[in-house]
Enzyme design. Structure first.
Site, short mmCIF file in Angstrom:
data_model
loop_
_atom_site.label_atom_id
_atom_site.label_comp_id
_atom_site.label_asym_id
_atom_site.label_seq_id
_atom_site.Cartn_x
_atom_site.Cartn_y
_atom_site.Cartn_z
N ASN A 8 -5.22 -34.56 14.36
CA ASN A 8 -4.20 -33.61 14.79
C ASN A 8 -4.86 -32.23 14.78
O ASN A 8 -5.01 -31.63 13.72
CB ASN A 8 -3.01 -33.67 13.83
CG ASN A 8 -1.83 -32.83 14.31
OD1 ASN A 8 -1.94 -32.13 15.33
ND2 ASN A 8 -0.74 -32.90 13.59
N ARG A 98 -3.44 -36.72 18.51
CA ARG A 98 -2.13 -36.18 18.87
C ARG A 98 -2.32 -35.12 19.95
O ARG A 98 -3.12 -34.19 19.79
CB ARG A 98 -1.48 -35.53 17.65
CG ARG A 98 -0.15 -34.97 17.99
CD ARG A 98 0.40 -34.12 16.90
NE ARG A 98 1.78 -33.81 17.21
CZ ARG A 98 2.51 -32.99 16.49
NH1 ARG A 98 2.00 -32.42 15.44
NH2 ARG A 98 3.75 -32.75 16.83
N HIS A 187 7.95 -33.24 20.00
CA HIS A 187 8.27 -34.00 18.78
C HIS A 187 8.62 -35.46 19.08
O HIS A 187 9.28 -36.12 18.29
CB HIS A 187 9.47 -33.38 18.01
CG HIS A 187 9.17 -32.08 17.34
ND1 HIS A 187 10.11 -31.09 17.23
CD2 HIS A 187 8.05 -31.61 16.74
CE1 HIS A 187 9.59 -30.05 16.60
NE2 HIS A 187 8.33 -30.35 16.29
N ARG A 248 9.80 -19.31 15.84
CA ARG A 248 10.21 -19.27 17.25
C ARG A 248 11.70 -18.98 17.35
O ARG A 248 12.50 -19.46 16.54
CB ARG A 248 9.91 -20.59 17.96
CG ARG A 248 8.45 -20.90 18.04
CD ARG A 248 8.19 -22.14 18.92
NE ARG A 248 6.90 -22.70 18.58
CZ ARG A 248 6.72 -23.97 18.19
NH1 ARG A 248 7.73 -24.82 18.13
NH2 ARG A 248 5.52 -24.38 17.87
N GLU A 390 4.38 -38.91 11.53
CA GLU A 390 3.82 -38.88 12.88
C GLU A 390 2.44 -39.55 12.93
O GLU A 390 2.10 -40.20 13.90
CB GLU A 390 3.75 -37.42 13.37
CG GLU A 390 5.13 -36.88 13.68
CD GLU A 390 5.23 -35.36 13.69
OE1 GLU A 390 5.04 -34.77 12.61
OE2 GLU A 390 5.50 -34.79 14.75
#
Ligand code: ADP
Length: 405
Positions: A8, A98, A187, A248, A390
């Site tokens: 990742n 990823r 996601h 964000r 994940e």
């Protein structure tokens, strides 16, 4: 054993794990950070005791310059050797990468060749903060492990089932087509594993369930899932749209952007303001929900408002997805805040009794970890907390592709 090296990577970091896909066990993991920063590179490598369910056995921390991702992978390989088990000793059969943005073309895990790597770089147009780092790591990893299959697992892929009416922005069709402007959603790796785990926990077929998943981490998104297929999600063209996040803004009138630009704020500054300096950080000066919560409890009005704004936005989407799905069987909380924020979960679910959603306060407040139901026995909608993983999902999808091709 089917060991997968899961990567990742970001523009200045590489996180990695070795996962035995057949048992789900983590065998080793680590992090290379501050790539490209002179005098600041850092490598942390952790080995886990085999068969222990993830017990930490060894940890080494090294500090030295890591000029680029190629040096990062060289450092990872050295880290394994210094730690006592060279990487060859794990019998790795695939490398799973990823990748945040797969655009419209990558709708499933994909074996990486030179052409795929190049397309991932080209998609940086849509994900300038993410895809360049993925590409750099892919090139470096393929050079270090040329004989292993490398698989790209995309965060956008799970959302390719979203119907056109939900992914289309109401702008000029030609303009949208020319520039690839549509909702992609992110996601997806998490929404996919979490919805499957919820179904398994309830012993119900995934295909029979209408689920609303709230992935509330630093980045946050919600997803409406019908029978295992994503039918709507809160993030859009980029991961900026939707919920309030750590840094964000989530939804904001696009007009505010023109307003700022006309008042002399540069495009790059607006980008930074909305992506890196907004959300909890913009409203309170701190990113981490634990700090926001503590400040709110101490009477800080800005922190209290930030939590109200956060909850209000999540409730908007909860209501919206009940409409999209025409009801729901499950509401599932996951990721940092979703798994560890009983207060947020209670606030988000409050007042939804009219549609049969009722949290059990004791279950919600319990310190239990792992997948669990937190709704009351008479709640028509079952509310669950499901830890996301994940990396395990990337390992699973990588093995599935490698063994089928
Ligand atoms: P990322 O999107 O970076 O993977 P995570 O899913 O790890 O994020 O979530 C990180 C956020 O989760 C932190 O910013 C923090 O606000 C929140 N968090 C983590 N642990 C707790 C906790 N025990 N209590 C409240 N919030 C927590």
């Amino acid at each position: 054993m089917n060991a997968v090296l899961v990567v990742n990577s970001g523009s200045s970091s590489i996180k990695y794990q070795v996962i035995d896909e057949s048992s789900g066990e983590r065998l080793a993991q680590g992090l290379v950070e501050r790539i490209g920063e002179q005098g600041a590179g850092r490598i942390v490598h952790r080995g886990h005791r085999p068969g222990s369910g993830g017990e930490l056995m060894t940890e080494t921390v090294t500090e030295r310059d890591i000029p680029d991702h190629a040096a990062g992978f060289a450092a990872i390989v050295e880290g394994f050797a210094e730690n006592g088990t060279p990487i060859e000793g794990f019998g790795i059969v695939a490398v799973g990468h990823r990748v945040v943005h797969g655009g419209s073309e990558f709708i499933a895990p994909t074996l990486i060749d030179a052409e795929v790597a190049e397309r991932i770089l080209e998609l940086a147009e849509l994900a300038p903060l993410h895809n360049p780092g993925h590409h750099a790591a892919i090139i470096a990893a393929r050079a270090v492990f040329p004989d292993l299959p490398h698989v790209a697992v995309f965060d956008t892929a799970f959302h390719q089932t979203i119907p056109e009416k939900a992914y289309t922005y109401a702008i000029d069709r030609e303009l949208a087509a020319e520039h690839g402007i549509r909702r992609y959603g992110f996601h997806g790796i998490s929404h996919s594993i979490v919805s499957r785990r919820a179904a398994r926990h309830l012993d119900r077929p995934l295909e029979s369930l209408k689920q609303i998943v709230l992935h509330l981490g630093n980045g946050a998104s919600m997803c409406a899932i019908d029978g295992g297929r994503s039918v709507d999600t809160s993030m859009g063209l980029t991961p900026l749209e939707g919920l309030v996040m750590g840094t964000r803004s989530g939804n904001i009138d696009a007009g505010a952007i023109f307003h700022l630009i006309r008042r002399g704020v540069s495009v790059d500054e607006v980008d930074r303001e909305l992506n890196k300096r907004a959300g909890f950080l913009g409203l309170t000066g701190t990113i981490d929900f634990r700090d926001v919560r503590a400040a709110a409890a101490a009477g800080d009005a800005a922190a209290q408002l930030a939590i109200e704004v956060y909850v209000h936005r999540a409730r908007h989407y909860l209501g919206a997805y009940l409409a999209v799905l025409e009801g729901a069987d499950t509401v599932v909380f996951t990721a940092g805040l979703g798994e560890n924020g009983p207060d947020l979960r209670a606030l988000i679910c409050a007042g939804f009794e009219w549609c049969g959603l009722r949290i059990d306060p004791d279950r919600n407040d319990s310190t239990e970890t792992g997948t669990r139901v937190i709704s009351a026995n008479d709640s028509r909608i079952t509310v669950l907390v499901v830890p996301t993983d994940e990396e395990a999902e990337i390992a699973k999808q990588s093995i599935a592709l490698v063994t089928s091709s």
